[in-house]
Design a protein around this motif. Structure first.
Motif, PDB file in Angstrom:
ATOM      1  N   ALA A  16       1.335  -9.432  -3.300  1.00  0.00           N
ATOM      2  CA  ALA A  16       0.967  -8.830  -4.590  1.00  0.00           C
ATOM      3  C   ALA A  16      -0.413  -8.183  -4.508  1.00  0.00           C
ATOM      4  N   GLU A  17      -1.350  -8.843  -3.840  1.00  0.00           N
ATOM      5  CA  GLU A  17      -2.704  -8.298  -3.705  1.00  0.00           C
ATOM      6  C   GLU A  17      -2.683  -6.967  -2.952  1.00  0.00           C
ATOM      7  N   ARG A  18      -1.927  -6.914  -1.855  1.00  0.00           N
ATOM      8  CA  ARG A  18      -1.845  -5.689  -1.056  1.00  0.00           C
ATOM      9  C   ARG A  18      -1.141  -4.571  -1.830  1.00  0.00           C
ATOM     10  N   TRP A  19      -0.086  -4.935  -2.607  1.00  0.00           N
ATOM     11  CA  TRP A  19       0.611  -3.909  -3.396  1.00  0.00           C
ATOM     12  C   TRP A  19      -0.340  -3.323  -4.438  1.00  0.00           C
ATOM     13  N   ASN A  20      -1.097  -4.184  -5.111  1.00  0.00           N
ATOM     14  CA  ASN A  20      -2.034  -3.693  -6.122  1.00  0.00           C
ATOM     15  C   ASN A  20      -3.099  -2.794  -5.495  1.00  0.00           C
ATOM     16  N   THR A  21      -3.559  -3.149  -4.304  1.00  0.00           N
ATOM     17  CA  THR A  21      -4.532  -2.318  -3.596  1.00  0.00           C
ATOM     18  C   THR A  21      -3.911  -0.976  -3.205  1.00  0.00           C
ATOM     19  N   THR A  22      -2.676  -1.019  -2.742  1.00  0.00           N
ATOM     20  CA  THR A  22      -1.981   0.212  -2.343  1.00  0.00           C
ATOM     21  C   THR A  22      -1.735   1.112  -3.546  1.00  0.00           C
ATOM     22  N   ILE A  23      -1.337   0.521  -4.664  1.00  0.00           N
ATOM     23  CA  ILE A  23      -1.116   1.297  -5.886  1.00  0.00           C
ATOM     24  C   ILE A  23      -2.424   1.952  -6.339  1.00  0.00           C
ATOM     25  N   LYS A  24      -3.524   1.211  -6.272  1.00  0.00           N
ATOM     26  CA  LYS A  24      -4.835   1.766  -6.649  1.00  0.00           C
ATOM     27  C   LYS A  24      -5.187   2.934  -5.727  1.00  0.00           C
ATOM     28  N   TRP A  25      -4.941   2.777  -4.420  1.00  0.00           N
ATOM     29  CA  TRP A  25      -5.210   3.851  -3.463  1.00  0.00           C
ATOM     30  C   TRP A  25      -4.360   5.082  -3.786  1.00  0.00           C
ATOM     31  N   MET A  26      -3.064   4.870  -4.098  1.00  0.00           N
ATOM     32  CA  MET A  26      -2.191   6.004  -4.435  1.00  0.00           C
ATOM     33  C   MET A  26      -2.664   6.703  -5.707  1.00  0.00           C
ATOM     34  N   GLN A  27      -3.180   5.931  -6.655  1.00  0.00           N
ATOM     35  CA  GLN A  27      -3.688   6.535  -7.892  1.00  0.00           C
ATOM     36  C   GLN A  27      -4.948   7.355  -7.627  1.00  0.00           C
ATOM     37  N   GLU A  28      -5.795   6.861  -6.733  1.00  0.00           N
ATOM     38  CA  GLU A  28      -7.055   7.552  -6.437  1.00  0.00           C
ATOM     39  C   GLU A  28      -6.882   8.760  -5.527  1.00  0.00           C
ATOM     40  N   THR A  29      -5.928   8.707  -4.614  1.00  0.00           N
ATOM     41  CA  THR A  29      -5.825   9.765  -3.599  1.00  0.00           C
ATOM     42  C   THR A  29      -4.519  10.555  -3.615  1.00  0.00           C
ATOM     43  N   GLN A  30      -3.456  10.003  -4.201  1.00  0.00           N
ATOM     44  CA  GLN A  30      -2.146  10.650  -4.117  1.00  0.00           C
ATOM     45  C   GLN A  30      -1.595  11.095  -5.474  1.00  0.00           C
ATOM     46  N   ASN A  31      -2.436  11.065  -6.505  1.00  0.00           N
ATOM     47  CA  ASN A  31      -2.062  11.490  -7.860  1.00  0.00           C
ATOM     48  C   ASN A  31      -0.978  10.621  -8.503  1.00  0.00           C
ATOM     49  N   LEU A  32      -0.925   9.351  -8.155  1.00  0.00           N
ATOM     50  CA  LEU A  32      -0.005   8.442  -8.842  1.00  0.00           C
ATOM     51  C   LEU A  32      -0.553   8.201 -10.240  1.00  0.00           C
ATOM     52  N   TRP A  33       0.315   8.262 -11.228  1.00  0.00           N
ATOM     53  CA  TRP A  33      -0.075   8.059 -12.622  1.00  0.00           C
ATOM     54  C   TRP A  33      -0.382   6.587 -12.892  1.00  0.00           C
ATOM     55  N   ASP A  34      -1.019   6.327 -14.007  1.00  0.00           N
ATOM     56  CA  ASP A  34      -1.328   4.959 -14.419  1.00  0.00           C
ATOM     57  C   ASP A  34      -0.021   4.257 -14.784  1.00  0.00           C
ATOM     58  N   LEU A  35       0.251   3.140 -14.153  1.00  0.00           N
ATOM     59  CA  LEU A  35       1.497   2.410 -14.394  1.00  0.00           C
ATOM     60  C   LEU A  35       1.414   1.491 -15.609  1.00  0.00           C
ATOM     61  N   GLY A  36       0.212   1.226 -16.072  1.00  0.00           N
ATOM     62  CA  GLY A  36       0.031   0.382 -17.250  1.00  0.00           C
ATOM     63  C   GLY A  36       0.627  -1.009 -17.053  1.00  0.00           C
ATOM     64  N   ARG A  37       1.325  -1.493 -18.093  1.00  0.00           N
ATOM     65  CA  ARG A  37       1.938  -2.827 -18.023  1.00  0.00           C
ATOM     66  C   ARG A  37       3.092  -2.876 -17.017  1.00  0.00           C
ATOM     67  N   ASN A  38       3.620  -1.719 -16.640  1.00  0.00           N
ATOM     68  CA  ASN A  38       4.732  -1.682 -15.678  1.00  0.00           C
ATOM     69  C   ASN A  38       4.302  -2.099 -14.272  1.00  0.00           C
ATOM     70  N   GLN A  39       3.014  -1.970 -13.961  1.00  0.00           N
ATOM     71  CA  GLN A  39       2.551  -2.291 -12.617  1.00  0.00           C
ATOM     72  C   GLN A  39       2.862  -3.734 -12.253  1.00  0.00           C
ATOM     73  N   GLU A  40       2.648  -4.665 -13.179  1.00  0.00           N
ATOM     74  CA  GLU A  40       2.910  -6.080 -12.899  1.00  0.00           C
ATOM     75  C   GLU A  40       4.398  -6.306 -12.633  1.00  0.00           C
ATOM     76  N   VAL A  41       5.267  -5.672 -13.407  1.00  0.00           N
ATOM     77  CA  VAL A  41       6.721  -5.821 -13.212  1.00  0.00           C
ATOM     78  C   VAL A  41       7.129  -5.231 -11.866  1.00  0.00           C
ATOM     79  N   ILE A  42       6.587  -4.065 -11.524  1.00  0.00           N
ATOM     80  CA  ILE A  42       6.911  -3.409 -10.252  1.00  0.00           C
ATOM     81  C   ILE A  42       6.464  -4.273  -9.077  1.00  0.00           C
ATOM     82  N   VAL A  43       5.234  -4.757  -9.124  1.00  0.00           N
ATOM     83  CA  VAL A  43       4.705  -5.590  -8.035  1.00  0.00           C
ATOM     84  C   VAL A  43       5.518  -6.879  -7.912  1.00  0.00           C
ATOM     85  N   ASN A  44       5.857  -7.508  -9.044  1.00  0.00           N
ATOM     86  CA  ASN A  44       6.678  -8.725  -8.998  1.00  0.00           C
ATOM     87  C   ASN A  44       8.037  -8.450  -8.372  1.00  0.00           C
TER      88      ASN A  44
END
Length: 157
Positions: free
Chosen positions: A102-130
């Motif tokens: 979960a920690e690595r997924w959250n870090t990867t999602i943050k990286w994609m948001q900062e560098t790859q134009n991934l949108w803010d996942l909001g409350r969905n991020q926790e469901v996706i990571v789970n």
């Protein structure tokens, strides 16, 4: 013995025959090459055929044997969030091969948001990571097992 005049006449006839055979060979070879590049050349139909194709409805979100058919992802809570947020940019195989915590997924999602134009996942991020951690957890082994019991030898020059 054959006279010189008869011999010359015979040579001329053989020459003409060889030239005719060569011309036939060149023409036939040219037709074969043209037919290979344009197979419809010898179709002497006056009107082109019209083929009617009935539209087939495809259920892109069909689940078979617990697997989302289009992506190959496991059917579980959060599946459609993963499909809608992850497979818009890359293949589901890229998601499933990573198998992170979960920690690595959250870090990867943050990286994609900062560098790859991934949108803010909001409350969905926790469901996706789970979903990812539950269905595609990290494997305890690496890429391959450590090599053991090897008989090493030296190469001779």
């Amino acid at each position: 013995m054959i006279s010189e005049k008869v011999f010359r006449t015979l040579i001329i006839k053989v020459h003409r025959l060889l030239m005719l055979l060569l011309a036939l060979f060149v023409i036939t070879g040219g037709l074969i090459l043209y037919y290979m590049s344009n197979p419809s050349f010898f179709d002497f139909k006056s009107e082109p055929e019209t083929i009617a194709v009935a539209p087939v409805e495809i259920d892109e979100d069909r689940i078979e044997n617990g697997i989302h058919v289009r992506t190959g992802l496991v059917d579980a809570e959060g599946l459609m969030l993963v499909v809608n947020n992850c497979t818009n940019c890359h293949s589901a195989k890229l998601v499933t091969q990573n198998r992170m915590t979960a920690e690595r997924w959250n870090t990867t999602i943050k990286w994609m948001q900062e560098t790859q134009n991934l949108w803010d996942l909001g409350r969905n991020q926790e469901v996706i990571v789970n979903y990812l951690v539950t269905n595609y957890p990290p494997k305890a082994i690496g890429r391959r097992a450590v090599l053991t019991d090897i008989d090493w030898y030296e190469l001779n020059n």
